[in-house]
Write a protein that holds these residues in place. Structure first.
Motif, mmCIF file in Angstrom:
data_model
loop_
_atom_site.group_PDB
_atom_site.id
_atom_site.type_symbol
_atom_site.label_atom_id
_atom_site.label_comp_id
_atom_site.label_asym_id
_atom_site.label_seq_id
_atom_site.Cartn_x
_atom_site.Cartn_y
_atom_site.Cartn_z
ATOM 1 N N ALA A 184 11.810 15.286 -4.086
ATOM 2 C CA ALA A 184 10.958 15.587 -2.926
ATOM 3 C C ALA A 184 10.810 14.360 -2.032
ATOM 4 O O ALA A 184 10.864 14.478 -0.795
ATOM 5 C CB ALA A 184 9.589 16.062 -3.404
ATOM 6 N N ARG A 185 10.623 13.206 -2.656
ATOM 7 C CA ARG A 185 10.449 11.970 -1.875
ATOM 8 C C ARG A 185 11.642 11.723 -0.955
ATOM 9 O O ARG A 185 11.490 11.449 0.247
ATOM 10 C CB ARG A 185 10.266 10.781 -2.816
ATOM 11 N N LYS A 186 12.832 11.802 -1.513
ATOM 12 C CA LYS A 186 14.043 11.518 -0.733
ATOM 13 C C LYS A 186 14.221 12.524 0.406
ATOM 14 O O LYS A 186 14.602 12.144 1.522
ATOM 15 C CB LYS A 186 15.263 11.531 -1.652
ATOM 16 N N GLU A 187 13.953 13.794 0.110
ATOM 17 C CA GLU A 187 14.110 14.826 1.147
ATOM 18 C C GLU A 187 13.081 14.655 2.257
ATOM 19 O O GLU A 187 13.392 14.833 3.446
ATOM 20 C CB GLU A 187 13.991 16.219 0.515
ATOM 21 N N ILE A 188 11.840 14.313 1.889
ATOM 22 C CA ILE A 188 10.780 14.127 2.887
ATOM 23 C C ILE A 188 11.054 12.909 3.754
ATOM 24 O O ILE A 188 10.821 12.927 4.965
ATOM 25 C CB ILE A 188 9.406 14.017 2.188
ATOM 26 N N GLU A 189 11.561 11.852 3.150
ATOM 27 C CA GLU A 189 11.879 10.643 3.928
ATOM 28 C C GLU A 189 12.895 10.950 5.023
ATOM 29 O O GLU A 189 12.777 10.457 6.161
ATOM 30 C CB GLU A 189 12.427 9.553 2.998
ATOM 31 N N LYS A 190 13.881 11.768 4.692
ATOM 32 C CA LYS A 190 14.907 12.119 5.681
ATOM 33 C C LYS A 190 14.372 13.082 6.732
ATOM 34 O O LYS A 190 14.552 12.859 7.937
ATOM 35 C CB LYS A 190 16.113 12.750 4.974
ATOM 36 N N SER A 191 13.677 14.138 6.290
ATOM 37 C CA SER A 191 13.232 15.164 7.240
ATOM 38 C C SER A 191 12.116 14.669 8.157
ATOM 39 O O SER A 191 12.001 15.129 9.300
ATOM 40 C CB SER A 191 12.782 16.422 6.488
ATOM 41 N N PHE A 192 11.278 13.737 7.696
ATOM 42 C CA PHE A 192 10.186 13.233 8.529
ATOM 43 C C PHE A 192 10.478 11.849 9.115
ATOM 44 O O PHE A 192 9.622 11.270 9.787
ATOM 45 C CB PHE A 192 8.890 13.166 7.712
ATOM 46 N N GLY A 193 11.669 11.324 8.847
ATOM 47 C CA GLY A 193 12.055 10.042 9.419
ATOM 48 C C GLY A 193 11.226 8.870 8.903
ATOM 49 O O GLY A 193 10.893 7.954 9.665
ATOM 50 N N LEU A 194 10.921 8.867 7.606
ATOM 51 C CA LEU A 194 10.097 7.807 7.013
ATOM 52 C C LEU A 194 10.962 6.661 6.501
ATOM 53 O O LEU A 194 12.169 6.819 6.282
ATOM 54 C CB LEU A 194 9.276 8.378 5.851
ATOM 55 N N VAL A 195 10.332 5.516 6.308
ATOM 56 C CA VAL A 195 11.021 4.369 5.723
ATOM 57 C C VAL A 195 11.354 4.701 4.268
ATOM 58 O O VAL A 195 10.494 5.145 3.503
ATOM 59 C CB VAL A 195 10.136 3.099 5.770
ATOM 60 N N GLU A 196 12.601 4.494 3.894
ATOM 61 C CA GLU A 196 13.027 4.823 2.541
ATOM 62 C C GLU A 196 12.488 3.810 1.532
ATOM 63 O O GLU A 196 12.489 2.613 1.774
ATOM 64 C CB GLU A 196 14.556 4.868 2.461
ATOM 65 N N ALA B 111 5.485 7.767 -4.296
ATOM 66 C CA ALA B 111 4.539 8.724 -4.866
ATOM 67 C C ALA B 111 4.112 8.263 -6.254
ATOM 68 O O ALA B 111 4.947 7.891 -7.075
ATOM 69 C CB ALA B 111 5.178 10.106 -4.958
ATOM 70 N N ILE B 112 2.810 8.275 -6.509
ATOM 71 C CA ILE B 112 2.260 7.917 -7.816
ATOM 72 C C ILE B 112 1.461 9.110 -8.329
ATOM 73 O O ILE B 112 0.529 9.569 -7.670
ATOM 74 C CB ILE B 112 1.353 6.672 -7.718
ATOM 75 N N ILE B 113 1.853 9.601 -9.511
ATOM 76 C CA ILE B 113 1.222 10.795 -10.088
ATOM 77 C C ILE B 113 0.447 10.413 -11.344
ATOM 78 O O ILE B 113 0.978 9.757 -12.233
ATOM 79 C CB ILE B 113 2.275 11.860 -10.438
ATOM 80 N N LYS B 114 -0.827 10.850 -11.408
ATOM 81 C CA LYS B 114 -1.650 10.622 -12.595
ATOM 82 C C LYS B 114 -2.330 11.927 -12.993
ATOM 83 O O LYS B 114 -2.726 12.712 -12.137
ATOM 84 C CB LYS B 114 -2.720 9.557 -12.322
ATOM 85 N N THR B 115 -2.430 12.134 -14.291
ATOM 86 C CA THR B 115 -3.171 13.290 -14.798
ATOM 87 C C THR B 115 -4.385 12.801 -15.565
ATOM 88 O O THR B 115 -4.402 11.675 -16.059
ATOM 89 C CB THR B 115 -2.294 14.155 -15.723
ATOM 90 N N GLY B 116 -5.408 13.650 -15.665
ATOM 91 C CA GLY B 116 -6.624 13.264 -16.365
ATOM 92 C C GLY B 116 -7.315 14.476 -16.963
ATOM 93 O O GLY B 116 -6.883 15.617 -16.790
#
Length: 429
Positions: free
Chosen positions: A142-154, A3-8
């Motif tokens: 959030a990233r770590k939890e989503i990777e586990k719950s959706f079965g994504l590549v860590e 995840a990459i977050i930018k504000t402007g």
């Protein structure tokens, strides 16, 4: 997932960036969050106005736009639209944006699947969302939890992967149309502008040149120069501009001359230790006799430092810039001292005259170097060609040995010296 977050400070810029991708046929708006009507019932104006009206509730929030990209492993190219939408909604909920209006765009302009999320920092009650350390805290969780719950590549531990490092643009592979050139240049700018410390356009170009990109103001008589404009161009293998120049204002980050001048000012206070790292690396490399310029370049590259030369039309070097990829600092030779300028380095490399290499008298390096025995020197430098990659390591080991006197006692720990009585004197005098 990464995840990459930018504000402007402009919702329009973030919104238009994604909508332009849609117009180009390389993106789709696939979902919305907290809008009054379904996505299919909204036109472009309705999507934008929802964000603008809520932001207007607190005009004191200057950096009010939020732009997030969720990037997935190339092997996950089969992720369905429904799964991407579910991931987006879950992510926004977990980072504290579950009640905010937001749009979800699926992009198809990269080798890996990814989505973009557009939102705002102003809440429905007019208060501001605090995003301090959100990337390190809420987003990482959030990233770590989503990777586990959706079965994504860590993504954990994948930053060192060589495929993720910034690479030079292969000019021969770039189609010189505007969209392809812009995409290639944008990737380089994203990796350089916010990471390196440079204090002038020439120092910035020293870094960009390593990736076959150049920031160009044009000549003094050009319209671009007179209007304080700036364009970015791709360079060929000989360092000559090719293809279509892209205006700085056309890029999402708006890396205009005004933007860069602000970066120059903020980068001016560079830690002295960062300069000394480059100076010491040069001095150590030149400790051998008659080292050639090409050898110096290779030795410094092993230390993570690139030498970028400026040459005249006859091919003669008139300027040198050092790019330190370890500290992300860029220095013109003259900024480090006369001994590190183009002319001095060529003299020390025996390209001009036959002067012996010498050290900066202001540096502590000379003091340590004098302590190296003749026997060690002969062992380290048996010939004039420094080809052994362990030489620098040996020198560093010798030079960085701590100086310690076993008999030394700090003044604070010393007892007061007892005065000796002079013969014939009493304590009452």
């Amino acid at each position: 997932m990464v995840a990459i977050i930018k504000t402007g400070s402009s919702v329009h810029n973030v919104f238009n960036y994604n909508e332009n991708k849609v117009k180009q046929g390389v993106a789709q708006c696939i979902a919305e969050g907290n809008y009054p009507v379904d996505l299919e019932q909204m036109n472009i104006s309705m999507r934008l106005n929802r964000l603008l009206k809520q932001n207007a509730l607190n005009e004191n929030v200057k950096r009010n736009s939020v732009h997030i990209s969720l990037n997935f492993d190339p092997s996950e190219s089969t992720l369905s639209r429904e799964k991407l939408i579910a991931i987006a909604h879950t992510y926004m909920e977990k980072i504290g944006f579950g009640e905010q209006p937001y749009l979800v765009y699926q992009h198809h302009d990269a080798a890996h699947p990814h989505i973009h999320l557009v939102s705002i920092k102003v809440k429905p009650d007019g208060s501001r969302i605090d995003m301090h350390n959100i990337g390190r805290n809420q987003s990482e969780t959030a990233r770590k939890e989503i990777e586990k719950s959706f079965g994504l590549v860590e993504a954990q531990g994948r930053k060192s992967n060589s495929d993720s490092t910034l690479k030079p643009i292969a000019a021969s592979k770039v189609s010189y149309g505007r969209i392809q050139s812009k995409k290639a240049i944008s990737a380089v700018l994203d990796g350089v502008l916010s990471s390196y410390k440079y204090t002038s356009l020439s120092e910035l170009n020293a870094v960009l040149q390593l990736y076959n990109v150049m920031a160009d103001r044009g000549n003094e008589n050009s319209r671009v120069f007179k209007t304080n404009g700036l364009v970015y161009r791709i360079l060929d293998t000989e360092g000559k501009p090719i293809g279509v120049p892209i205006k700085a204002s056309d890029f999402y980050n708006k890396p205009t001359l005004k933007f860069l001048e602000q970066k120059f000012a903020s980068n001016n206070n560079v830690n002295t230790g960062m300069k000394n790292r480059v100076k010491n690396a040069v001095d150590l490399a030149l400790f051998a006799k008659n080292i050639r310029f090409s050898q110096l370049t290779k030795l410094l590259e092993k230390e993570g430092i690139n030498i970028v030369c400026r040459k005249n039309t006859e091919g003669l070097i008139y300027g040198i810039t050092y790019v330190d990829h370890t500290t992300k600092c860029v220095f013109n030779g003259s900024a480090l001292g006369k001994q590190y300028s183009a002319k001095a380095i060529q003299e020390r490399c025996s390209l001009i005259g036959s002067k012996k290499p010498h050290f900066d008298t202001d540096s502590s390096l000379k003091t340590h170097a004098d302590k190296i025995s003749d026997a060690n020197s002969k062992d380290l430098f048996q010939d004039n060609n420094v080809t052994d990659t362990g030489v620098l390591g040996k020198i560093v080991d010798v030079l960085t040995q701590p100086q310690f006197d076993a008999n030394y006692i700090p003044n604070q720990l010393k007892g007061k010296r007892k005065k000796k009585k002079r013969k014939g004197q009493s304590d009452n005098q």
